[in-house]
Design a protein around this motif. Sequence first.
Motif, PDB file in Angstrom:
ATOM      1  N   SER A  45      42.402  39.471  57.672  1.00  0.00           N
ATOM      2  CA  SER A  45      41.709  40.980  57.308  1.00  0.00           C
ATOM      3  C   SER A  45      42.017  41.207  55.932  1.00  0.00           C
ATOM      4  N   ALA A  46      43.131  40.951  55.291  1.00  0.00           N
ATOM      5  CA  ALA A  46      43.275  40.886  54.038  1.00  0.00           C
ATOM      6  C   ALA A  46      42.558  40.215  53.025  1.00  0.00           C
ATOM      7  N   ALA A  47      42.133  38.890  53.538  1.00  0.00           N
ATOM      8  CA  ALA A  47      41.341  37.888  52.992  1.00  0.00           C
ATOM      9  C   ALA A  47      39.759  38.612  52.909  1.00  0.00           C
ATOM     10  N   MET A  48      39.354  39.424  54.038  1.00  0.00           N
ATOM     11  CA  MET A  48      38.163  39.869  54.016  1.00  0.00           C
ATOM     12  C   MET A  48      38.049  41.108  53.175  1.00  0.00           C
ATOM     13  N   THR A  49      39.213  41.519  53.182  1.00  0.00           N
ATOM     14  CA  THR A  49      39.272  42.903  52.105  1.00  0.00           C
ATOM     15  C   THR A  49      39.147  42.607  50.576  1.00  0.00           C
ATOM     16  N   VAL A  50      39.816  41.313  50.421  1.00  0.00           N
ATOM     17  CA  VAL A  50      39.552  40.740  49.241  1.00  0.00           C
ATOM     18  C   VAL A  50      38.040  40.556  48.598  1.00  0.00           C
ATOM     19  N   TYR A  51      37.393  39.842  49.595  1.00  0.00           N
ATOM     20  CA  TYR A  51      35.990  39.688  49.331  1.00  0.00           C
ATOM     21  C   TYR A  51      35.258  41.063  49.121  1.00  0.00           C
ATOM     22  N   LEU A  52      35.634  42.366  49.753  1.00  0.00           N
ATOM     23  CA  LEU A  52      34.898  43.634  49.796  1.00  0.00           C
ATOM     24  C   LEU A  52      35.399  44.188  48.315  1.00  0.00           C
ATOM     25  N   GLU A  81      41.720  45.727  40.952  1.00  0.00           N
ATOM     26  CA  GLU A  81      43.176  45.732  41.063  1.00  0.00           C
ATOM     27  C   GLU A  81      43.685  45.802  42.406  1.00  0.00           C
ATOM     28  N   ILE A  82      42.934  46.621  43.510  1.00  0.00           N
ATOM     29  CA  ILE A  82      43.268  46.405  44.913  1.00  0.00           C
ATOM     30  C   ILE A  82      42.988  45.100  45.345  1.00  0.00           C
ATOM     31  N   GLY A  83      41.847  44.474  45.014  1.00  0.00           N
ATOM     32  CA  GLY A  83      41.577  43.231  45.561  1.00  0.00           C
ATOM     33  C   GLY A  83      42.859  42.184  45.180  1.00  0.00           C
ATOM     34  N   LEU A  84      43.166  42.454  43.978  1.00  0.00           N
ATOM     35  CA  LEU A  84      44.320  41.418  43.310  1.00  0.00           C
ATOM     36  C   LEU A  84      45.594  41.596  44.200  1.00  0.00           C
ATOM     37  N   VAL A 117      42.856  30.135  42.625  1.00  0.00           N
ATOM     38  CA  VAL A 117      41.816  30.050  41.477  1.00  0.00           C
ATOM     39  C   VAL A 117      41.172  31.618  41.198  1.00  0.00           C
ATOM     40  N   LEU A 118      40.857  32.125  42.349  1.00  0.00           N
ATOM     41  CA  LEU A 118      40.420  33.298  42.383  1.00  0.00           C
ATOM     42  C   LEU A 118      41.112  34.562  41.823  1.00  0.00           C
ATOM     43  N   TRP A 119      42.513  34.424  42.640  1.00  0.00           N
ATOM     44  CA  TRP A 119      43.663  35.261  42.028  1.00  0.00           C
ATOM     45  C   TRP A 119      43.954  35.192  40.453  1.00  0.00           C
ATOM     46  N   LEU A 120      43.791  34.044  40.098  1.00  0.00           N
ATOM     47  CA  LEU A 120      44.235  33.833  38.545  1.00  0.00           C
ATOM     48  C   LEU A 120      42.935  34.132  37.457  1.00  0.00           C
ATOM     49  N   MET A 121      41.976  34.242  38.196  1.00  0.00           N
ATOM     50  CA  MET A 121      40.814  35.001  37.558  1.00  0.00           C
ATOM     51  C   MET A 121      40.845  36.361  37.354  1.00  0.00           C
TER      52      MET A 121
END
Lengths: 224, 118
Positions: A45-52, A81-84, A117-121
Amino acid sequence: MGKLIKILLPLIAILLFLSIYLIFSYADVEKSMLEVQKIFYLHVSAAMTVYLAFGVNFIFSIKYLVKRKSNDDLLAASAAEIGLVFCTIVLLSGPIWAKYAWNTWWTWEARLTSTLVLWLMYIGYFILRNALLADNRKTFSAVLGIIAFINVPIVHYATMFWETKLHPERGTKLEVLPTIRNTWMFVLLTFIILFVILLVLQYQTKKTESRYEAIRRKHLQEFS
Amino acid sequence: MRIVIVVSCVIVLVLLFLTMQVPEISEDKIKQAINDGQSVSEVKDEDQQALQDAVKKIVEQLESNQRTRLKYLVAAYLVIWLVFMLYLLRIGKQQQTLDQRLAQIELDDSDNHDKSVE
């Protein structure tokens, strides 16, 4: 905005309670991973929220570049920020799952690596925001927000692009018990509402911050 | 903000309480299982002790595995909760600092206005 928060906060508290109740009392224990599978509800669910969240950042970054409205920039930054935060949750809960399932905390597998990589970006996105002055900051971070979003589909389809045996390949038909599926859907909905609440809170904070900056600049100009 | 933190603390406590509620297999149940096993498989009297030891070992192994799984589960939930809490505290602190600074500026403004009137 304040009224919306007052309604949403008790709602999210109830939803979180219900989520935990469903995870531990309603959902069946999965046969291969047993109790450890219950990490899945929050992890996925957290991964899906990251996409959102990064999707919202992408949309408002484009909107800022088109309309040049400061509010769009603030919303884009708040969503990033929330995505991070959610991405950090994915990266921290993943290794705990991995240690039990694959007997290793970390492996340079396609999805894990692309998520890192996404997180680092997006870390780079905030480093850039803090390093630049107001007007440049908005434009450059909007451009970086758009570029960084390209990594989201790469993360999602990583198991298709690169051969991997660890995460299930996209399109794989998994037999999921209805209780597990329903619980996951409920937790996902809860996370999406949580994201909306955090977005509103963070947006308010950033708006106050920009108001403070504007007043301070005005004061400095008056003194000089 | 405080309400959110208190609510989430309660959630985590409930969660921990729920995970602690895993029922351990009692001695009585083990004895019952051994008796049932003996009646079904017609174990000879001299093998009874060996059977009891084997069942106890299996039960211990199962419980130990379950404890390990629960440790992973609790660790993951605690990490997630901690990240959320740190983030909420950060937002709260940020908002508080900004409110204080804005109040200070407004105070300075009114002081300057008073001086200019004098």
